[in-house]
Write a protein that holds these residues in place. Structure first.
Motif, mmCIF file in Angstrom:
data_model
loop_
_atom_site.group_PDB
_atom_site.id
_atom_site.type_symbol
_atom_site.label_atom_id
_atom_site.label_comp_id
_atom_site.label_asym_id
_atom_site.label_seq_id
_atom_site.Cartn_x
_atom_site.Cartn_y
_atom_site.Cartn_z
ATOM 1 N N ARG A 177 -2.947 4.237 3.506
ATOM 2 C CA ARG A 177 -2.662 4.064 4.924
ATOM 3 C C ARG A 177 -1.485 3.114 5.145
ATOM 4 O O ARG A 177 -0.678 3.312 6.068
ATOM 5 N N LEU A 178 -1.356 2.090 4.302
ATOM 6 C CA LEU A 178 -0.303 1.103 4.482
ATOM 7 C C LEU A 178 1.053 1.562 3.977
ATOM 8 O O LEU A 178 2.093 1.035 4.421
ATOM 9 N N GLU A 179 1.080 2.514 3.057
ATOM 10 C CA GLU A 179 2.343 2.899 2.421
ATOM 11 C C GLU A 179 3.396 3.347 3.423
ATOM 12 O O GLU A 179 4.591 3.112 3.231
ATOM 13 N N SER A 180 2.962 3.966 4.495
ATOM 14 C CA SER A 180 3.926 4.462 5.480
ATOM 15 C C SER A 180 4.342 3.394 6.487
ATOM 16 O O SER A 180 5.362 3.538 7.161
ATOM 17 N N SER A 181 3.549 2.309 6.593
ATOM 18 C CA SER A 181 3.841 1.297 7.613
ATOM 19 C C SER A 181 4.283 -0.051 7.045
ATOM 20 O O SER A 181 5.043 -0.782 7.688
ATOM 21 N N ASP A 182 3.794 -0.396 5.855
ATOM 22 C CA ASP A 182 4.118 -1.706 5.266
ATOM 23 C C ASP A 182 4.063 -1.574 3.749
ATOM 24 O O ASP A 182 3.078 -1.945 3.111
ATOM 25 N N SER A 183 5.146 -1.068 3.179
ATOM 26 C CA SER A 183 5.160 -0.783 1.735
ATOM 27 C C SER A 183 5.026 -2.052 0.904
ATOM 28 O O SER A 183 4.443 -2.040 -0.179
ATOM 29 N N GLU A 184 5.551 -3.188 1.405
ATOM 30 C CA GLU A 184 5.444 -4.439 0.655
ATOM 31 C C GLU A 184 3.994 -4.883 0.552
ATOM 32 O O GLU A 184 3.537 -5.309 -0.508
ATOM 33 N N LEU A 185 3.258 -4.783 1.643
ATOM 34 C CA LEU A 185 1.847 -5.178 1.639
ATOM 35 C C LEU A 185 1.004 -4.208 0.820
ATOM 36 O O LEU A 185 0.007 -4.593 0.217
ATOM 37 N N ALA A 186 1.412 -2.944 0.765
ATOM 38 C CA ALA A 186 0.595 -1.921 0.106
ATOM 39 C C ALA A 186 0.645 -2.004 -1.411
ATOM 40 O O ALA A 186 -0.321 -1.648 -2.088
ATOM 41 N N ALA A 187 1.745 -2.467 -1.952
ATOM 42 C CA ALA A 187 1.993 -2.298 -3.388
ATOM 43 C C ALA A 187 1.402 -3.415 -4.233
ATOM 44 O O ALA A 187 1.361 -4.574 -3.827
ATOM 45 N N GLY A 188 0.923 -3.047 -5.424
ATOM 46 C CA GLY A 188 0.667 -4.001 -6.489
ATOM 47 C C GLY A 188 -0.718 -4.585 -6.606
ATOM 48 O O GLY A 188 -0.965 -5.434 -7.461
ATOM 49 N N TRP A 189 -1.678 -4.142 -5.802
ATOM 50 C CA TRP A 189 -3.007 -4.738 -5.848
ATOM 51 C C TRP A 189 -3.884 -4.078 -6.909
ATOM 52 O O TRP A 189 -3.801 -2.883 -7.120
ATOM 53 N N GLU A 190 -4.730 -4.882 -7.548
ATOM 54 C CA GLU A 190 -5.639 -4.337 -8.563
ATOM 55 C C GLU A 190 -7.091 -4.754 -8.347
ATOM 56 O O GLU A 190 -7.995 -3.931 -8.479
ATOM 57 N N THR A 191 -7.342 -6.024 -8.027
ATOM 58 C CA THR A 191 -8.728 -6.513 -7.963
ATOM 59 C C THR A 191 -9.123 -7.027 -6.587
ATOM 60 O O THR A 191 -10.266 -7.440 -6.398
ATOM 61 N N VAL A 192 -8.211 -7.049 -5.647
ATOM 62 C CA VAL A 192 -8.504 -7.465 -4.277
ATOM 63 C C VAL A 192 -7.878 -6.457 -3.321
ATOM 64 O O VAL A 192 -6.958 -5.710 -3.696
ATOM 65 N N LEU A 193 -8.363 -6.450 -2.090
ATOM 66 C CA LEU A 193 -7.774 -5.608 -1.056
ATOM 67 C C LEU A 193 -6.604 -6.337 -0.407
ATOM 68 O O LEU A 193 -6.585 -7.578 -0.363
ATOM 69 N N PRO A 194 -5.615 -5.617 0.104
ATOM 70 C CA PRO A 194 -4.541 -6.276 0.850
ATOM 71 C C PRO A 194 -5.116 -7.115 1.982
ATOM 72 O O PRO A 194 -6.054 -6.692 2.660
ATOM 73 N N PRO A 195 -4.590 -8.324 2.177
ATOM 74 C CA PRO A 195 -5.195 -9.227 3.159
ATOM 75 C C PRO A 195 -4.912 -8.804 4.597
ATOM 76 O O PRO A 195 -3.832 -8.305 4.922
#
Length: 344
Positions: A226-244
């Motif tokens: 859902r975030l990839e289209s609106s906030d690519s910086e926030l969407a990328a790179g997470w493994e063990t936590v959800l984006p804040p």
């Protein structure tokens, strides 16, 4: 559910009746389910913790009933207590409830707790930002931080938790906010958080879960998509936590700019996002590792965008710390993020 959440008396009648009925059924049928669950645990793959899980559910249900009765006793004493005494009595009940559930889980599932950098807990009451992965980790900030330092706690909780009668009754007597995450009036929700922080005293810790919900790989994939289209910086790179979801934390910082931030990473409760998931044995002989680091209030940026960037950077550190804890590393190991080490 929405109807119940809006009507207090109906909600409490439903929730109290339900936990009372569940408690009664579990206790009366104990001679039946205890040997059957032992047999199922031996014969059915993936159900090795069936007996322990049912025992824990029984303890939870009984704790709810005792908590409601104790809350009723406190209410009857209300005319004879000052406001501060009334709040203190409810806080003691809150601490008993959390400590009892933590102790039951520790004994039944043979959990072993380990903590790194406990020195970060020293200092004034802070805004606590924990990771959230399980039904079991919600009591950890109270048990390992606030209760040991005699701090009062102010929680930001999702509104759905009002269906838990103890959280509903005692939680609404104490200064907490039950956040409606689907509200069309989110500005009003955030104003409530800012007011909660603004009225907090020196010994009031504020606790908010920035992920907004328990972590799971499926939730992570859905949120990232859902975030990839609106906030690519926030969407990328997470493994063990959800984006804040930083709006709530920013509101608390704005309301209590004099408070430090205390980040709380942990591992060991994964795989048990619900009571049903406990049957899989994910908690059995578990090693729960805790790690804390603190940012002084003076080091928190004043600019809102800089605060967002700081929270995002620290949450990415959270992701790395959780990975390190899961891999068996300690804070002293060179593989920890250097920035985290300097903040602890």
């Amino acid at each position: 559910m929405h109807f119940l959440l809006k009507h207090t008396l109906l909600r409490r009648f439903f929730s109290i009746s339900l936990v009372g009925l569940v408690s009664l059924l579990l206790l009366v049928s104990l001679p039946v389910w205890l040997p059957l669950s032992l047999l199922v645990g031996l014969l059915v793959s993936g159900w090795q913790s069936a007996t322990r899980c049912l025992c824990f559910i029984t303890v939870f249900a009984v704790c709810e009933c005792l908590g409601v009765l104790a809350a009723g006793a406190i209410w009857l004493q209300r005319p004879f207590l000052s406001h501060d005494e009334y709040l203190a009595a409810n806080r003691r009940l809150q601490t008993w409830w959390a400590s009892t559930l933590k102790g039951a889980a520790e004994r039944l599932f043979r959990l072993h707790f380990e903590a790194d950098e406990m020195a970060a807990l020293d200092g004034p009451a802070a805004i606590v930002l924990p990771r959230h992965t399980s039904i079991g980790d919600t009591v950890l900030p109270l048990v390992f931080y606030a209760a040991q330092r005699n701090f009062a706690v102010r929680y930001v909780l999702k509104r759905e938790l009002l269906l838990d009668p103890c959280l509903d009754i005692v939680g609404n007597r104490l200064p907490n906010v039950f956040l409606d995450r689907a509200s069309d009036e989110m500005t009003l929700e955030l104003d409530a958080l800012q007011s909660l922080a603004n009225s907090a005293g020196e010994r009031d810790a504020l606790i908010i879960y920035m992920e907004g919900t328990r972590f799971s790989s499926r939730k992570l994939d859905r949120i990232v998509s859902r975030l990839e289209s609106s906030d690519s910086e926030l969407a990328a790179g997470w493994e063990t936590v959800l984006p804040p979801r930083m709006g709530g934390a920013l509101a608390l910082i704005e309301g209590a700019p004099e408070k430090d931030l205390l980040f709380f990473a942990h591992t060991g409760f994964e795989g048990a996002g619900s009571f049903a998931a406990l049957f899989n044995g994910s908690w059995l002989d578990g090693r729960v590792r805790l790690c804390f680091w603190r940012i002084k209030a003076a080091d928190i940026p004043r600019d809102i965008q800089a605060r967002r960037a700081m929270l995002l950077a620290q949450w990415r550190h959270m992701d790395k710390v959780v990975q390190g804890l899961a891999a068996g590393l300690s804070v002293g190991d060179g593989l920890w993020p250097a920035e985290v080490k300097t903040l602890q």
